[in-house]
Design a protein around this motif. Structure first.
Motif, short mmCIF file in Angstrom:
data_model
loop_
_atom_site.label_atom_id
_atom_site.label_comp_id
_atom_site.label_asym_id
_atom_site.label_seq_id
_atom_site.Cartn_x
_atom_site.Cartn_y
_atom_site.Cartn_z
N LEU A 1 -11.48 22.68 -33.65
CA LEU A 1 -10.56 23.59 -34.34
C LEU A 1 -9.16 22.98 -34.45
CD1 LEU A 1 -11.55 27.03 -32.77
CD2 LEU A 1 -12.06 26.20 -35.07
N VAL A 2 -8.77 22.23 -33.43
CA VAL A 2 -7.45 21.60 -33.47
C VAL A 2 -7.38 20.59 -34.61
CG1 VAL A 2 -5.87 20.07 -32.23
CG2 VAL A 2 -6.97 21.96 -31.02
N LYS A 3 -8.46 19.85 -34.79
CA LYS A 3 -8.49 18.89 -35.90
C LYS A 3 -8.44 19.63 -37.24
CE LYS A 3 -11.12 15.42 -33.31
NZ LYS A 3 -12.41 14.68 -33.20
N GLU A 4 -9.20 20.73 -37.33
CA GLU A 4 -9.17 21.53 -38.56
C GLU A 4 -7.78 22.09 -38.80
OE1 GLU A 4 -12.18 24.51 -38.94
OE2 GLU A 4 -13.68 23.30 -37.88
N LEU A 5 -7.11 22.47 -37.71
CA LEU A 5 -5.76 23.02 -37.83
C LEU A 5 -4.80 21.98 -38.37
CD1 LEU A 5 -3.79 25.36 -37.29
CD2 LEU A 5 -3.55 24.52 -34.95
N GLN B 1 -0.17 21.42 -29.97
CA GLN B 1 0.15 20.93 -28.63
C GLN B 1 -0.95 20.04 -28.08
OE1 GLN B 1 0.72 24.62 -26.53
NE2 GLN B 1 2.90 24.72 -27.05
N ASP B 2 -0.52 19.12 -27.23
CA ASP B 2 -1.50 18.26 -26.56
C ASP B 2 -2.22 19.00 -25.45
OD1 ASP B 2 -0.81 16.14 -28.19
OD2 ASP B 2 0.79 15.46 -26.83
N SER C 1 -0.79 31.12 -25.53
CA SER C 1 0.62 31.23 -25.93
C SER C 1 0.82 30.65 -27.32
CB SER C 1 1.50 30.51 -24.91
OG SER C 1 2.84 30.53 -25.30
N PHE C 2 0.20 29.50 -27.58
CA PHE C 2 0.30 28.85 -28.89
C PHE C 2 -0.28 29.74 -29.98
CE2 PHE C 2 -2.07 26.28 -32.05
CZ PHE C 2 -1.00 25.73 -32.72
N LEU D 1 -9.89 30.30 -33.61
CA LEU D 1 -9.23 30.02 -32.33
C LEU D 1 -9.03 31.31 -31.54
CD1 LEU D 1 -7.77 28.11 -30.38
CD2 LEU D 1 -5.68 28.44 -31.73
N GLY D 2 -8.64 32.37 -32.24
CA GLY D 2 -8.46 33.66 -31.58
C GLY D 2 -9.75 34.19 -30.99
N GLU D 3 -10.87 33.92 -31.67
CA GLU D 3 -12.17 34.37 -31.15
C GLU D 3 -12.53 33.62 -29.87
OE1 GLU D 3 -15.76 36.61 -31.19
OE2 GLU D 3 -13.74 36.84 -31.98
N VAL D 4 -12.23 32.32 -29.83
CA VAL D 4 -12.48 31.54 -28.61
C VAL D 4 -11.65 32.11 -27.45
CG1 VAL D 4 -12.22 29.29 -27.50
CG2 VAL D 4 -13.07 29.44 -29.85
N ILE D 5 -10.41 32.42 -27.73
CA ILE D 5 -9.52 32.98 -26.69
C ILE D 5 -10.03 34.35 -26.25
CG2 ILE D 5 -7.20 33.89 -26.29
CD1 ILE D 5 -6.17 31.61 -28.10
N ARG D 6 -10.42 35.18 -27.23
CA ARG D 6 -10.90 36.52 -26.90
C ARG D 6 -12.14 36.48 -26.02
NH1 ARG D 6 -14.64 39.93 -27.79
NH2 ARG D 6 -15.80 38.48 -29.09
N VAL D 7 -13.07 35.58 -26.33
CA VAL D 7 -14.32 35.48 -25.58
C VAL D 7 -14.06 35.12 -24.11
CG1 VAL D 7 -16.41 34.09 -25.32
CG2 VAL D 7 -15.77 34.97 -27.57
#
Length: 435
Positions: free
Chosen positions: A50-54, A106-107, A116-117, A164-170
């Motif tokens: 996802l970071v690469k897609e972002l 962010q790295d 937070s990001f 990304l939000g779904e990954v965080i939510r899970v």
């Protein structure tokens, strides 16, 4: 812009076996850290793509925004529409540029940093959409292709953030539970330490109060023995004799004063006449008159013959009937005062003698014993109040400890419902198991 708000796809929670089913309380921190690391590794793996897609989406958005900013008007449009479109295009490109500047990939891939990001970035995205939405309607009419590219780039960016939000939510439920469990553990440890310290203090106070009670019992017995002894009986007899002599003195003083009381009103009037200059008293007579009014027992008996002369003096303005009555009262005082004064002085002498005898008696031992008993009783009372406070505090601490343990177990159950925790004594005996 509703397409920005939609979620793209849904990822189901994965159920993993933790392996460890029983654990001691002291080992929980390392276990929680291991679980946290495992979740973080899983999250990092899930978001790496996802970071690469972002990054790709951000680059595409920057490029499409630049093309929109540089686009030329093609076609036949009303000059006012073109002017309005160009003006609104400036706002659109400005908002998009601000958005791309704020979103910095962010790295760090730990969960808290990602959360937070995600929060900051989606807030920036929503702000951008809110501020450009109205302007975009005008821009799209004159620059349709370039506007479409910006719209598609924003949609692509929104899709990445939704994933990304779904990954965080899970994973958030478990990560929050881990953080809460750490907090619960610290509180359990703090409360356990407070309980242990308070129990030691309570035990110490109980020992001290028992020792004080034993000492108080000895002091009370010593006082009781003293009061049964000959010294105490002698003191009691002296006190009784002193009380009797005090009563005798009181009666003698009352009898003496009763001779003066009937004509004291006339004395006050004579004093006022003297002070106003309407009647003159000799200095010594004036002095004795004042004494007679203030303390009759101390008046000189020679005053009463002088007083008789005053009442017989025609210069004293006084009704005949009152004067005759006053003369009879003064004559009674002349006759009886010396004898009653003698009785008073004898009673006073007897009282002073008994008082002196009692004061010279050895009462130091009694005072010492009474003081010691009172002091010990006071210390026992104070210590018993401290013990009561300690017991109340312990009850409150134990209730709070049980509450925090339940909260800890509840949070741990969100991580592994089969986990059992062995709490150390004396906080709690045995195991706590999730059901």
């Amino acid at each position: 812009m509703k397409w920005i708000k939609k979620l793209f796809g849904k990822k189901e929670d994965s159920s993993e076996e933790r392996g460890l089913k029983e654990i001691n309380f002291k080992d929980l921190p390392s276990w929680l850290d291991a679980v946290s690391q495992k979740i973080s590794s899983r999250v990092e793996k899930d978001v790496s793509g996802l970071v690469k897609e972002l990054e790709v989406s951000l680059l595409a958005l920057k490029e499409s925004n630049s093309r929109l900013a540089e686009a030329k008007v093609e076609g036949d449009f009303d000059i006012r529409a073109v002017k309005r479109a160009k003006s609104n295009r400036e706002n659109v490109t400005k908002q998009v540029a601000t958005l791309t500047d704020k979103i910095r990939v962010q790295d760090s891939r730990d969960f808290k940093s990602l959360e937070s990001f995600y929060g900051a970035s989606t807030q920036s995205l929503n702000t951008c959409l809110e501020h450009m939405n109205q302007s975009f309607r005008y821009t799209r009419g004159v620059f349709p292709e370039e506007s479409k590219e910006v719209s598609e780039s924003l949609a692509s960016l929104g899709k990445v953030f939704n994933e990304l939000g779904e990954v965080i939510r899970v994973n958030k439920k478990e990560m929050d539970a881990i953080e809460a469990a750490h907090s619960n553990m610290n509180k359990v440890q703090g409360l356990s330490a407070s309980i242990a310290a308070e129990e030691m203090e309570l035990e110490s106070r109980n020992r001290r109060v028992q020792a004080l009670k034993a000492e108080t019992s000895k002091a009370s017995q010593a006082l009781e023995d003293f009061r049964k002894g000959p010294v105490w009986q002698s003191l009691q007899n002296l006190q009784a004799e002193l009380n009797a002599s005090r009563e005798k003195l009181r009666k003698a003083e009352t009898g003496l004063s009763s001779l003066v009381l009937p004509f004291s009103g006339h004395l006050s009037r004579i004093k006022k006449l003297h002070e106003s200059g309407r009647y003159t008293l000799k200095p010594e007579v004036k002095k004795q008159l004042d004494i007679c009014l203030e303390a009759p027992v101390h008046v000189n008996p020679s005053f009463f013959p002088e007083l008789q002369i005053i009442f017989e003096d025609n210069a004293l303005d006084m009704q005949t009937q009152k004067k005759e009555k006053a003369l009879l009262q003064v004559k009674s005082a002349i006759s009886n005062f010396p004898e009653r004064k003698k009785e008073y002085l004898e009673a006073l002498k007897g009282f002073e003698a008994k008082k002196s005898e009692l004061e010279s008696s050895n009462t130091g031992k009694l005072v010492e014993l009474e003081h010691k008993e009172a002091e010990l009783l006071s210390r026992v009372c104070s210590l018993e109040e401290d013990i009561e406070d300690s017991e109340k505090k312990l009850t409150s601490l134990r209730e709070e400890l049980e509450h925090q343990k339940k909260k800890l177990l509840s949070n741990l159950s969100l991580i592994d419902s089969d986990l059992r925790v062995n709490f150390p004594s004396p906080v709690s005996e045995g195991q706590h198991e999730f059901s």
